[in-house]
Design a protein around this motif. Structure first.
Motif, PDB file in Angstrom:
ATOM      1  N   UNK A  78       0.849  -1.192   0.000  1.00 60.93           N
ATOM      2  CA  UNK A  78       0.000   0.000   0.000  1.00 60.93           C
ATOM      3  C   UNK A  78       0.886   1.244   0.000  1.00 60.93           C
ATOM      4  N   UNK A  79       0.708   2.084  -1.003  1.00 57.49           N
ATOM      5  CA  UNK A  79       1.477   3.326  -1.089  1.00 57.49           C
ATOM      6  C   UNK A  79       0.613   4.515  -0.702  1.00 57.49           C
ATOM      7  N   UNK A  80       0.999   5.264   0.328  1.00 61.87           N
ATOM      8  CA  UNK A  80       0.292   6.510   0.603  1.00 61.87           C
ATOM      9  C   UNK A  80       0.456   7.469  -0.582  1.00 61.87           C
ATOM     10  N   UNK A  81      -0.538   8.347  -0.779  1.00 60.87           N
ATOM     11  CA  UNK A  81      -0.471   9.286  -1.903  1.00 60.87           C
ATOM     12  C   UNK A  81       0.824  10.093  -1.926  1.00 60.87           C
ATOM     13  N   UNK A  82       1.229  10.567  -0.741  1.00 58.12           N
ATOM     14  CA  UNK A  82       2.422  11.413  -0.686  1.00 58.12           C
ATOM     15  C   UNK A  82       3.662  10.626  -1.138  1.00 58.12           C
ATOM     16  N   UNK A  83       3.711   9.331  -0.796  1.00 59.09           N
ATOM     17  CA  UNK A  83       4.839   8.491  -1.217  1.00 59.09           C
ATOM     18  C   UNK A  83       4.868   8.330  -2.729  1.00 59.09           C
ATOM     19  N   UNK A  84       3.674   8.101  -3.281  1.00 64.81           N
ATOM     20  CA  UNK A  84       3.591   7.931  -4.740  1.00 64.81           C
ATOM     21  C   UNK A  84       4.010   9.213  -5.436  1.00 64.81           C
ATOM     22  N   UNK A  85       3.562  10.329  -4.886  1.00 59.55           N
ATOM     23  CA  UNK A  85       3.892  11.621  -5.469  1.00 59.55           C
ATOM     24  C   UNK A  85       5.403  11.828  -5.450  1.00 59.55           C
ATOM     25  N   UNK A  86       5.991  11.466  -4.331  1.00 62.09           N
ATOM     26  CA  UNK A  86       7.425  11.606  -4.179  1.00 62.09           C
ATOM     27  C   UNK A  86       8.169  10.711  -5.170  1.00 62.09           C
ATOM     28  N   UNK A  87       7.696   9.464  -5.288  1.00 66.22           N
ATOM     29  CA  UNK A  87       8.359   8.508  -6.177  1.00 66.22           C
ATOM     30  C   UNK A  87       8.134   8.850  -7.646  1.00 66.22           C
ATOM     31  N   UNK A  88       6.914   9.298  -7.952  1.00 62.40           N
ATOM     32  CA  UNK A  88       6.558   9.527  -9.346  1.00 62.40           C
ATOM     33  C   UNK A  88       6.996  10.910  -9.830  1.00 62.40           C
ATOM     34  N   UNK A  89       6.866  11.907  -8.961  1.00 61.53           N
ATOM     35  CA  UNK A  89       7.192  13.263  -9.397  1.00 61.53           C
ATOM     36  C   UNK A  89       8.564  13.708  -8.923  1.00 61.53           C
ATOM     37  N   UNK A  90       9.117  13.023  -7.943  1.00 60.80           N
ATOM     38  CA  UNK A  90      10.433  13.404  -7.447  1.00 60.80           C
ATOM     39  C   UNK A  90      10.378  14.463  -6.365  1.00 60.80           C
ATOM     40  N   UNK A  91       9.180  14.803  -5.916  1.00 62.17           N
ATOM     41  CA  UNK A  91       9.040  15.755  -4.822  1.00 62.17           C
ATOM     42  C   UNK A  91       7.669  15.555  -4.254  1.00 62.17           C
ATOM     43  N   UNK A  92       7.413  16.120  -3.108  1.00 63.31           N
ATOM     44  CA  UNK A  92       6.089  16.004  -2.529  1.00 63.31           C
ATOM     45  C   UNK A  92       5.744  17.318  -1.850  1.00 63.31           C
ATOM     46  N   UNK A  93       4.896  18.081  -2.492  1.00 64.68           N
ATOM     47  CA  UNK A  93       4.446  19.340  -1.910  1.00 64.68           C
ATOM     48  C   UNK A  93       3.064  19.139  -1.326  1.00 64.68           C
ATOM     49  N   UNK A  94       2.801  19.786  -0.242  1.00 70.94           N
ATOM     50  CA  UNK A  94       1.490  19.691   0.361  1.00 70.94           C
ATOM     51  C   UNK A  94       0.438  20.208  -0.616  1.00 70.94           C
ATOM     52  N   UNK A  95      -0.683  19.543  -0.653  1.00 73.16           N
ATOM     53  CA  UNK A  95      -1.764  20.023  -1.499  1.00 73.16           C
ATOM     54  C   UNK A  95      -1.720  19.490  -2.915  1.00 73.16           C
ATOM     55  N   UNK A  96      -0.662  18.745  -3.239  1.00 72.70           N
ATOM     56  CA  UNK A  96      -0.573  18.238  -4.597  1.00 72.70           C
ATOM     57  C   UNK A  96      -0.943  16.765  -4.676  1.00 72.70           C
ATOM     58  N   UNK A  97      -1.393  16.197  -3.510  1.00 73.04           N
ATOM     59  CA  UNK A  97      -1.744  14.775  -3.479  1.00 73.04           C
ATOM     60  C   UNK A  97      -2.771  14.409  -4.541  1.00 73.04           C
ATOM     61  N   UNK A  98      -3.666  15.344  -4.814  1.00 72.14           N
ATOM     62  CA  UNK A  98      -4.744  15.020  -5.751  1.00 72.14           C
ATOM     63  C   UNK A  98      -4.246  14.861  -7.188  1.00 72.14           C
ATOM     64  N   UNK A  99      -3.035  15.336  -7.488  1.00 70.34           N
ATOM     65  CA  UNK A  99      -2.532  15.078  -8.843  1.00 70.34           C
ATOM     66  C   UNK A  99      -2.372  13.575  -9.041  1.00 70.34           C
TER      67      UNK A  99
END
Ligand code: CA
Length: 231
Positions: free
Chosen positions: A171-192
């Protein structure tokens, strides 16, 4: 490595110049266009590593440009929008952009996002071939097939599926996926991530209508699984 070429499509001259200056200083080669309807023609002459695409453009709007480019090329595209409230609408549309930036932005953030998108869309060092049930993902050719039929994915959708498929049942939390997929994790961007997942599911469902492969874990995130969801 040769300097990477970024195409900036922006009709506000000051913003275009600012982006050109910062990207050039960061080591990129930059071309600028002020009209949406000139992009396809331009792409016949240059092969950019990434396109930074404004939403509101004369000639042809950014959404249409993105869709047109996607028909023939999988160049990473970052959409630039003037309003935060436009983001939700954009994410709900299947336009195939890889990332979104809201104006006003800091040029530094734009450079960081460009680098992050390029990093994750570059072929991996030790390419693997992942197979899970009817799905096959080849990191080297960046191709995905479902039951032998090719699946056309945007660079972001490919990265997302790659991460999920490499760890079935995890199970990947959204923020983890964002970090892995986009290379960064900004608050509020989870919905991307939700937007990319939605589009990915739609494409998978077009070939495998009765099989859910990407499961939503309520309140947490997503996982890839071949077994039916038990909740
Ligand atoms: Ca504009």
């Amino acid at each position: 490595m040769a300097e990477e070429h970024v195409l900036v499509v922006e009709d506000e001259v000051k913003i275009a110049e600012l982006l050109r200056d910062y990207l050039t200083a960061a080591g990129f080669k930059v071309s600028c266009l002020a009209r949406g309807d000139e992009v396809l023609e331009k792409l016949k002459g240059i092969d950019p590593a990434l396109i930074l695409l404004d939403l509101m453009l004369p000639g042809l709007d950014g959404i249409s440009v993105c869709r047109e480019v996607r028909k023939t090329a999988d160049i990473p595209i970052i959409m630039v929008t003037a309003k935060v409230d436009e983001l939700d609408r954009l994410l709900g549309l299947e336009i195939g952009a890889d990332d979104y930036i809201c104006k006003p932005f800091s040029p530094r953030e734009v450079v960081a996002r460009v680098k992050a998108v390029l990093r994750r869309t570059r072929p991996s060092q030790n390419p693997r071939r992942l197979i899970a049930g009817p799905l096959m993902l080849d990191e080297e050719t960046r191709q995905v097939t479902v039951a032998g039929r090719p699946l056309s994915l945007t660079p972001s959708e490919f990265s997302l599926l790659n991460v999920l498929m490499a760890h079935p049942e995890r199970v990947f939390p959204r923020a983890d996926l964002l970090d892995k997929v986009q290379g960064y994790s900004f608050e509020g961007y989870d919905r991307t991530i939700d937007g990319h997942i939605k589009n990915l599911r739609k494409k998978l469902a077009a070939i495998l209508p009765d099989k859910e492969l990407i499961h939503t874990i309520y309140g947490v995130g997503y996982k890839f699984s071949l077994s039916a969801q038990t909740l």
